[in-house]
Design a protein around this motif. Structure first.
Motif, PDB file in Angstrom:
ATOM      1  N   ALA A  81       0.831  -1.208   0.000  1.00  0.00           N
ATOM      2  CA  ALA A  81       0.000   0.000   0.000  1.00  0.00           C
ATOM      3  C   ALA A  81       0.864   1.256   0.000  1.00  0.00           C
ATOM      4  O   ALA A  81       0.561   2.234  -0.699  1.00  0.00           O
ATOM      5  CB  ALA A  81      -0.937  -0.015   1.204  1.00  0.00           C
ATOM      6  N   HIS A  82       1.940   1.228   0.778  1.00  0.00           N
ATOM      7  CA  HIS A  82       2.832   2.389   0.862  1.00  0.00           C
ATOM      8  C   HIS A  82       3.486   2.670  -0.484  1.00  0.00           C
ATOM      9  O   HIS A  82       3.561   3.824  -0.936  1.00  0.00           O
ATOM     10  CB  HIS A  82       3.895   2.135   1.932  1.00  0.00           C
ATOM     11  N   TRP A  83       3.965   1.620  -1.147  1.00  0.00           N
ATOM     12  CA  TRP A  83       4.635   1.814  -2.434  1.00  0.00           C
ATOM     13  C   TRP A  83       3.644   2.218  -3.520  1.00  0.00           C
ATOM     14  O   TRP A  83       3.965   3.044  -4.381  1.00  0.00           O
ATOM     15  CB  TRP A  83       5.403   0.543  -2.827  1.00  0.00           C
ATOM     16  N   LEU A  84       2.435   1.654  -3.482  1.00  0.00           N
ATOM     17  CA  LEU A  84       1.440   2.031  -4.491  1.00  0.00           C
ATOM     18  C   LEU A  84       0.979   3.470  -4.304  1.00  0.00           C
ATOM     19  O   LEU A  84       0.604   4.134  -5.278  1.00  0.00           O
ATOM     20  CB  LEU A  84       0.240   1.087  -4.439  1.00  0.00           C
ATOM     21  N   ALA A  85       0.993   3.964  -3.073  1.00  0.00           N
ATOM     22  CA  ALA A  85       0.640   5.363  -2.841  1.00  0.00           C
ATOM     23  C   ALA A  85       1.657   6.291  -3.506  1.00  0.00           C
ATOM     24  O   ALA A  85       1.309   7.366  -4.002  1.00  0.00           O
ATOM     25  CB  ALA A  85       0.567   5.645  -1.344  1.00  0.00           C
ATOM     26  N   ALA A  86       2.918   5.849  -3.510  1.00  0.00           N
ATOM     27  CA  ALA A  86       3.975   6.652  -4.139  1.00  0.00           C
ATOM     28  C   ALA A  86       4.053   6.428  -5.640  1.00  0.00           C
ATOM     29  O   ALA A  86       4.396   7.347  -6.397  1.00  0.00           O
ATOM     30  CB  ALA A  86       5.324   6.328  -3.503  1.00  0.00           C
ATOM     31  N   PHE A  87       3.711   5.210  -6.089  1.00  0.00           N
ATOM     32  CA  PHE A  87       3.796   4.850  -7.513  1.00  0.00           C
ATOM     33  C   PHE A  87       2.488   4.152  -7.918  1.00  0.00           C
ATOM     34  O   PHE A  87       2.432   2.921  -7.952  1.00  0.00           O
ATOM     35  CB  PHE A  87       4.988   3.928  -7.771  1.00  0.00           C
ATOM     36  N   PRO A  88       1.435   4.923  -8.193  1.00  0.00           N
ATOM     37  CA  PRO A  88       0.132   4.322  -8.493  1.00  0.00           C
ATOM     38  C   PRO A  88       0.137   3.376  -9.692  1.00  0.00           C
ATOM     39  O   PRO A  88      -0.719   2.488  -9.780  1.00  0.00           O
ATOM     40  CB  PRO A  88      -0.763   5.544  -8.759  1.00  0.00           C
ATOM     41  N   ASP A  89       1.103   3.553 -10.594  1.00  0.00           N
ATOM     42  CA  ASP A  89       1.169   2.648 -11.745  1.00  0.00           C
ATOM     43  C   ASP A  89       1.863   1.340 -11.416  1.00  0.00           C
ATOM     44  O   ASP A  89       1.977   0.443 -12.267  1.00  0.00           O
ATOM     45  CB  ASP A  89       1.854   3.321 -12.937  1.00  0.00           C
ATOM     46  N   GLY A  90       2.342   1.201 -10.170  1.00  0.00           N
ATOM     47  CA  GLY A  90       2.974  -0.032  -9.749  1.00  0.00           C
ATOM     48  C   GLY A  90       4.401  -0.208 -10.219  1.00  0.00           C
ATOM     49  O   GLY A  90       5.002  -1.262  -9.998  1.00  0.00           O
TER      50      GLY A  90
END
Length: 201
Positions: free
Chosen positions: A156-165
């Motif tokens: 969740a933390h990484w997707l918040a920073a990089f929504p495209d994954g």
């Protein structure tokens, strides 16, 4: 939030290559080393012991099979389990084995405060073996709720920073964090566990 004792504590960090932090930091500290710096120095818990038993390529079944060596003999006050990235290679069919192994590790560690980490976001470009990783992240969340374990949700933390994954800036290759990624893993872990945040390191 982790409960801190007035007595010295033993922290065991079990996991795979991301916990072991080999090769892909290129000489920089891995996330466990940053967490240790925060606990032992910045929080002035000088006699706490932080032990990294991560092993590259290991799955939950590997940790369970070597339980006494990598966890049990240390009798941890806090046990951190960061697994799932390699387990995901088995796809949905591997989920029951993953869940069962994780449950048994937790059961054997009764008395320790358990911290479960979701796998981080990996790049899917040319990395099809990890396409099932979100399913394993969901399984870790479910296990945390089921067992009352603390949850550190890196996905969740990484997707918040990089929504495209595609967290390219935090990765050294499609599956392993670089030095910046390890700082993010450490900082998010510390904040989630109520241990503050990394001071300048």
């Amino acid at each position: 939030m982790v409960e801190l004792s007035d007595d010295p504590m033993t922290w065991v960090m079990a996991g795979d290559s991301i916990t072991q932090a080999v090769e892909h930091t290129h000489g920089a500290r891995g996330w466990v080393e940053h967490v240790r710096e925060r606990i032992c120095w910045q929080l002035d818990r000088l006699t706490d012991i932080v032990i990294n038993t991560g092993v590259s390529a290991w799955r939950a079944t590997d940790v369970l099979g070597a339980y006494d060596f990598v966890i049990g003999r240390f009798a941890p006050d806090v046990l951190s389990l960061s697994l799932g990235t390699n387990d995901a290679h088995a796809g949905p069919d591997g989920l029951p084995e993953f869940r069962d192994a994780m449950r048994e590790i937790i059961r054997r560690s009764a008395g320790a405060q358990i911290v479960l980490h979701t796998p981080l976001v990996v790049s899917q470009a040319g990395n099809m073996p990890h396409i099932e990783l979100p399913v394993y992240c969901r399984a870790v969340r479910e296990l945390a709720a089921e067992t009352g374990s603390l949850l550190v949700d890196h996905e969740a933390h990484w997707l918040a920073a990089f929504p495209d994954g595609e967290a390219i800036a935090w990765l050294d290759d499609p599956a392993h964090p670089n030095a910046a990624g390890h700082l993010q893993l450490a900082d998010h872990t510390l904040r989630t566990l109520g241990l503050g945040e990394l001071s300048a390191l």
